[in-house]
Design a protein around this motif. Sequence first.
Motif, short mmCIF file in Angstrom:
data_model
loop_
_atom_site.label_atom_id
_atom_site.label_comp_id
_atom_site.label_asym_id
_atom_site.label_seq_id
_atom_site.Cartn_x
_atom_site.Cartn_y
_atom_site.Cartn_z
N VAL A 167 44.17 47.73 41.63
CA VAL A 167 43.94 46.28 41.52
C VAL A 167 42.46 46.05 41.21
N GLU A 168 42.19 45.27 40.16
CA GLU A 168 40.81 44.98 39.78
C GLU A 168 40.31 43.80 40.61
N LEU A 169 39.26 44.03 41.37
CA LEU A 169 38.82 43.06 42.37
C LEU A 169 38.42 41.71 41.80
N ASN A 170 37.77 41.70 40.65
CA ASN A 170 37.18 40.46 40.14
C ASN A 170 38.17 39.58 39.39
N THR A 171 39.36 40.09 39.09
CA THR A 171 40.36 39.29 38.37
C THR A 171 41.66 39.13 39.15
N ALA A 172 41.82 39.88 40.24
CA ALA A 172 43.07 39.84 41.00
C ALA A 172 43.29 38.49 41.66
N ASP A 173 44.53 38.01 41.61
CA ASP A 173 44.88 36.79 42.34
C ASP A 173 45.32 37.17 43.75
N ARG B 158 31.59 33.09 46.21
CA ARG B 158 30.19 32.91 46.61
C ARG B 158 29.28 33.94 45.95
N LEU B 159 29.76 35.19 45.85
CA LEU B 159 28.96 36.25 45.24
C LEU B 159 28.77 36.04 43.74
N GLY B 160 29.85 35.56 43.09
CA GLY B 160 29.87 35.57 41.64
C GLY B 160 30.62 36.78 41.13
N GLY B 161 31.34 37.47 42.02
CA GLY B 161 32.09 38.66 41.67
C GLY B 161 31.51 39.89 42.34
N PHE B 162 32.33 40.93 42.46
CA PHE B 162 31.91 42.18 43.08
C PHE B 162 31.33 43.12 42.03
N LEU C 161 40.08 51.38 49.31
CA LEU C 161 39.27 51.89 48.21
C LEU C 161 40.08 52.69 47.21
N LYS C 162 41.14 53.37 47.68
CA LYS C 162 41.95 54.19 46.79
C LYS C 162 42.87 53.36 45.91
N GLN C 163 43.00 52.06 46.21
CA GLN C 163 43.96 51.23 45.49
C GLN C 163 43.31 50.15 44.63
N ILE C 164 41.99 50.12 44.57
CA ILE C 164 41.31 49.05 43.84
C ILE C 164 40.29 49.63 42.86
N SER C 165 39.89 48.79 41.92
CA SER C 165 38.80 49.12 41.01
C SER C 165 37.91 47.89 40.90
N CYS C 166 36.75 48.03 40.29
CA CYS C 166 35.81 46.92 40.20
C CYS C 166 35.11 46.95 38.85
N ASP C 167 35.26 45.88 38.06
CA ASP C 167 34.60 45.76 36.76
C ASP C 167 33.35 44.90 36.96
N SER C 168 32.18 45.55 37.07
CA SER C 168 30.95 44.82 37.35
C SER C 168 30.50 43.95 36.16
N CYS C 169 31.08 44.17 34.99
CA CYS C 169 30.71 43.33 33.83
C CYS C 169 31.23 41.91 33.98
N ARG C 170 32.12 41.68 34.94
CA ARG C 170 32.71 40.36 35.11
C ARG C 170 31.96 39.49 36.11
N ILE C 171 30.86 39.98 36.70
CA ILE C 171 30.17 39.17 37.69
C ILE C 171 29.44 38.01 37.03
N ARG C 172 29.30 36.93 37.76
CA ARG C 172 28.65 35.70 37.27
C ARG C 172 27.21 35.69 37.78
N LYS C 173 26.26 35.53 36.86
CA LYS C 173 24.85 35.60 37.23
C LYS C 173 24.24 34.21 37.44
N ILE C 174 23.13 34.21 38.18
CA ILE C 174 22.40 32.98 38.48
C ILE C 174 21.04 33.06 37.80
#
Length: 351
Positions: free
Chosen positions: A214-220, A244-248, A269-282
Motif C-alpha cells: 500500500v502506497e502511503l501517500n495515495t492510499a484511501d 498536516r505533514l504534506g505527505g510521508f 512496514l512489510k506491507q507498505i511503500s512510500c513515494d516521497s515525490c508526492r509530498i507537498r512542500k511549503i
Amino acid sequence: MARLFSEREIRAVAVFLPLAGLLVAALVLVRPKADPEAARRAEAAMEERRDSVELHPFDPNTADFEELLGLGLSKYEAVSLLKFRAAGKVFRIPEDVALCYGIGDSLYRRLAPWIRIGRRYAIAPRTYRPGRILPEPLAPSPFRIDTVSARYLRAIGALSKRQAEAFVRWRDLSGIRDMEELRACYVVSDSVAAALEPYVIFPERQPRPIDRPVELNTADSAALRSVTGIGEKTVMRIIRYRERLGGFRSAEQLAEIPGVTESNYEKILKQISCDSCRIRKIDINFADPKTLGRHPYIAPRTLRKLLKVRQLKGGWSTAEELIEDDILTREEAARLAPYLEFGSPGGTTDE
C-alpha cells in the motif's frame, strides 16, 4: 382622590424602616471576620502526611481511613477516596484509583504496585438476588476472541448475560482482530477491555502480499485498513497526520503516530511503500503563519522566531541558513528540509 395608605400605616412604615436598618447593621458588625491564617492552618492539616509510611498490598475498595493514612495519603486524599466509595463507585482495576478526585498522578504511580483488587470487585460484579448465594467468578485464562462463548464471558464476571450475548453477535457480524476493534464494541467499557487485554488471543489477519504494498501517500482509508496492524482509529490518525505533514517522505514516519505500537510496526512496514515525490512542500519565504504552524515539525516557539527573522531578513535560500540564524537545530532542519522550498521575490524557487 382616595389615599393609598392611611396615616396609621404610614407611621408604622416610618418606624419599621429605621429598625430594619439597625438590625442589618448589627448583623454585619457581629459577623465573625474571616481568619486567613486559620483557613491556612486547616488546609495544611488536611494536606499533612504521616512521617512514618509503610507501603503494603491493599484493596482500595476496603481500606479504611487509618490504613490509607498509613500508606502515605494526606487526610484530604484519604477522605476523597472514601467519598468516592460512599458515592457508590467501585474500583474494578488499579487504574480506577487514578480517576478518584484528589488522587494525583504522582501519588497513583507510588501506590500502583501495591494495589490489589479483590475477586469480589474485579472486572464486573454479579447481580445480587436476595436468598441466593452466587458463585465466585472464575479466574480468567487466555482465550481466543473469535471463538469465546457468551457463557465464558459471564463466568469470569466480564459481562452480564445480555452484554455477553450482544458481544458475541457483534463479533460474529463484524469480526474482532485487535484491541482497537474490541474497544469499539458498545457493550465493552474501557475498564473491562483493560482487564481482559492480558488474556485475549486475536486471530491472525491474512497479511497483504509483499508484491502489492500500500502506497502511503495515495492510499484511501479502505486501503490503509487492509494493512495488518492498522485499526480503524489508527487509519484516521494516519490520514490526518499525512495531511498536516504534506505527505510521508519515508514509511518510518508512521512511528510518530499514536496507535502504531512497536508490536505492529514491523508488520506494517512489510506491507507498505512510500513515494516521497508526492509530498507537498511549503514555501517558507511566503507561506502564511497558519500554514506554517499547522506543520507538525514546526513548533510554536520555532514559528515565532521564524516569522520575526523573516520580517527583518526577507527570507532564506537554504535550510542551512535557518540553522545559522538559530531558528532550527541541525536535527530539526534535516527533518523539515524535505518539506521546504525557498521562493525568491522574483517568483522562482530553489529546492
